[in-house]
Scaffold this motif. Structure first.
Motif, short mmCIF file in Angstrom:
data_model
loop_
_atom_site.label_atom_id
_atom_site.label_comp_id
_atom_site.label_asym_id
_atom_site.label_seq_id
_atom_site.Cartn_x
_atom_site.Cartn_y
_atom_site.Cartn_z
N ALA A 81 0.81 -1.21 0.00
CA ALA A 81 0.00 0.00 0.00
C ALA A 81 0.85 1.27 0.00
O ALA A 81 0.32 2.38 0.01
N LEU A 82 2.20 1.13 -0.04
CA LEU A 82 3.08 2.29 0.04
C LEU A 82 3.37 2.86 -1.34
O LEU A 82 3.36 2.14 -2.35
N ASN A 83 3.66 4.17 -1.39
CA ASN A 83 4.08 4.77 -2.65
C ASN A 83 5.59 4.58 -2.83
O ASN A 83 6.27 4.04 -1.95
N ASP A 84 6.13 5.02 -3.96
CA ASP A 84 7.54 4.75 -4.27
C ASP A 84 8.48 5.36 -3.24
O ASP A 84 9.48 4.72 -2.85
N ARG A 85 8.20 6.57 -2.81
CA ARG A 85 9.08 7.23 -1.83
C ARG A 85 9.06 6.48 -0.51
O ARG A 85 10.12 6.27 0.11
N GLU A 86 7.88 6.08 -0.07
CA GLU A 86 7.76 5.34 1.18
C GLU A 86 8.45 3.97 1.09
O GLU A 86 9.10 3.51 2.03
N LEU A 87 8.33 3.34 -0.08
CA LEU A 87 8.98 2.05 -0.29
C LEU A 87 10.50 2.18 -0.24
O LEU A 87 11.19 1.34 0.34
N THR A 88 11.02 3.24 -0.84
CA THR A 88 12.47 3.47 -0.83
C THR A 88 12.97 3.62 0.59
O THR A 88 14.00 3.04 0.98
N THR A 89 12.26 4.39 1.40
CA THR A 89 12.65 4.58 2.80
C THR A 89 12.58 3.28 3.57
O THR A 89 13.48 2.94 4.36
N LEU A 90 11.51 2.50 3.35
CA LEU A 90 11.36 1.22 4.04
C LEU A 90 12.50 0.27 3.69
O LEU A 90 13.10 -0.36 4.56
N ARG A 91 12.82 0.15 2.40
CA ARG A 91 13.91 -0.75 1.99
C ARG A 91 15.23 -0.32 2.61
O ARG A 91 16.03 -1.16 3.04
N ARG A 92 15.46 0.98 2.68
CA ARG A 92 16.72 1.50 3.21
C ARG A 92 16.86 1.19 4.70
O ARG A 92 17.94 0.87 5.17
N ARG A 93 15.76 1.27 5.43
CA ARG A 93 15.82 1.17 6.88
C ARG A 93 15.52 -0.22 7.43
O ARG A 93 15.97 -0.56 8.53
N ARG A 94 14.75 -1.01 6.68
CA ARG A 94 14.24 -2.24 7.28
C ARG A 94 14.56 -3.51 6.50
O ARG A 94 14.20 -4.61 6.93
N VAL A 95 15.23 -3.37 5.36
CA VAL A 95 15.52 -4.53 4.52
C VAL A 95 17.00 -4.51 4.14
O VAL A 95 17.56 -3.46 3.83
N GLY A 96 17.64 -5.68 4.18
CA GLY A 96 19.01 -5.83 3.71
C GLY A 96 19.04 -6.71 2.48
O GLY A 96 18.16 -7.56 2.29
N PHE A 97 20.05 -6.52 1.63
CA PHE A 97 20.15 -7.29 0.39
C PHE A 97 21.56 -7.83 0.22
O PHE A 97 22.55 -7.13 0.47
N VAL A 98 21.64 -9.08 -0.23
CA VAL A 98 22.90 -9.69 -0.63
C VAL A 98 22.68 -10.29 -2.02
O VAL A 98 21.79 -11.13 -2.19
N PHE A 99 23.47 -9.84 -3.00
CA PHE A 99 23.25 -10.25 -4.39
C PHE A 99 24.37 -11.17 -4.87
O PHE A 99 25.49 -11.14 -4.35
N GLN A 100 24.08 -11.94 -5.91
CA GLN A 100 25.07 -12.81 -6.51
C GLN A 100 26.28 -12.02 -7.00
O GLN A 100 27.42 -12.46 -6.89
N SER A 101 26.02 -10.83 -7.55
CA SER A 101 27.08 -10.01 -8.15
C SER A 101 27.69 -9.01 -7.15
O SER A 101 28.39 -8.09 -7.55
N PHE A 102 27.40 -9.20 -5.86
CA PHE A 102 27.95 -8.41 -4.74
C PHE A 102 27.38 -6.98 -4.69
O PHE A 102 27.03 -6.50 -3.62
N ASN A 103 27.33 -6.27 -5.85
CA ASN A 103 26.75 -4.92 -5.91
C ASN A 103 27.41 -3.94 -4.94
O ASN A 103 26.74 -3.09 -4.34
N LEU A 104 28.73 -4.04 -4.79
CA LEU A 104 29.45 -3.05 -3.99
C LEU A 104 29.72 -1.81 -4.84
O LEU A 104 29.79 -1.89 -6.06
N VAL A 105 29.88 -0.67 -4.17
CA VAL A 105 30.20 0.56 -4.87
C VAL A 105 31.71 0.57 -5.11
O VAL A 105 32.49 0.61 -4.14
N PRO A 106 32.17 0.53 -6.37
CA PRO A 106 33.60 0.34 -6.63
C PRO A 106 34.49 1.47 -6.16
O PRO A 106 35.67 1.25 -5.88
N THR A 107 33.94 2.68 -6.05
CA THR A 107 34.77 3.82 -5.63
C THR A 107 34.86 3.96 -4.12
O THR A 107 35.63 4.79 -3.63
N LEU A 108 34.09 3.17 -3.37
CA LEU A 108 34.13 3.24 -1.91
C LEU A 108 35.04 2.16 -1.35
O LEU A 108 35.16 1.08 -1.92
N THR A 109 35.63 2.44 -0.22
CA THR A 109 36.41 1.42 0.50
C THR A 109 35.46 0.41 1.13
O THR A 109 34.23 0.59 1.12
N VAL A 110 36.05 -0.62 1.72
CA VAL A 110 35.25 -1.60 2.46
C VAL A 110 34.45 -0.89 3.55
O VAL A 110 33.24 -1.10 3.69
#
Length: 253
Positions: A81-110
């Protein structure tokens, strides 16, 4: 079976969930009237052949895709029932993700990658959160890699960083999509043991999509998906038992 949204002990659930793509004669029904709950502090594997609907189910439960019909809950929040903005906030705060391709930011350190969820939320971690992140980094063997960038790490080390990032904010649930798909057997087993330990030792709820019976054998519970439906739901099983179950499913298809 439809779940009441106040169902106790479930960190996430879907009720009478269906998902279709396309229209008219070209409509593809990826999920067909699925109702299932994910229990708290448990490592759940979702298994099925290619095209079974297992990844679609995970994406909808994680708020990455929307259902055609039915409802999706994360705790007591109906995310369908959430809109896109609310979904983005929920995913950021309440959901974690681990992907096959790692999806790390290459310019950031560990260290930068692990702290990224806090950066995206526009805040610094609290004292207790800093202690938790330090504990994660130490337990995952990353303490001497904090200033390295992803290209300086092995695949297994990159996936450890991804796991630390996913767990950093103590999310309600972590979704892992074929997390060992790009790893060799030994490294993959280590990653699976880390995920199992997160559920066992830190009460983290984890949902892993996989087609690999060995990977699924590390889970506390296995959901089998075929033709958009959950056709079985079993407790922990050996890789051989899971393989036999998958073979039976494929013969029946």
């Amino acid at each position: 079976m439809a779940f009441n949204h106040t169902e106790a002990g479930l960190v996430a659930r879907v009720s009478q969930l269906s998902k279709s793509y396309g229209s008219g004669s070209s409509t593809v029904r990826a999920l067909d009237d699925v109702s299932v709950g994910i229990r708290e502090s448990e490592f759940t594997a979702v298994m099925g052949p290619s095209g079974s609907g297992k990844s679609t189910l995970m994406h909808i439960m994680a708020g990455l895709d929307a259902p055609t019909t039915g409802s999706v809950w994360l705790g007591d929040t109906e995310i369908s029932a959430l809109n896109d903005r609310e979904l983005t906030t929920l995913r950021r705060r309440r959901v974690g993700f681990v992907f096959q391709s790692f999806n790390l930011v290459p310019t950031l350190t560990v260290g930068g990658n692990v702290h990224l969820p806090f950066e995206l939320d526009g805040r610094n971690p609290s004292g207790s959160e800093r202690e938790w992140v330090d504990e994660l980094i130490a337990s995952l063997g990353l303490a001497d890699r904090l200033t390295h960038r992803p290209h300086e790490l092995s695949g297994g080390q990159q996936q450890r960083v991804a796991i630390a990032r996913a767990l950093a904010t103590r999310p309600d649930v972590v979704f892992a999509d074929e997390p060992t798909g790009n790893l060799d057997t030994r490294t993959g087993r280590e990653v699976l043991e880390l995920l199992a330990a997160a559920a066992r030792d830190h009460q983290q709820s984890i949902v892993m999509v996989t087609h690999d019976p060995i990977a699924a054998s590390h889970a506390d519970r296995i959901l089998f998906v075929a033709d958009g439906r959950i056709i079985d739901d079993i407790e922990a099983a050996s890789a051989d038992e899971i393989s036999r179950k998958m073979l039976t499913m494929e013969r029946a298809a």
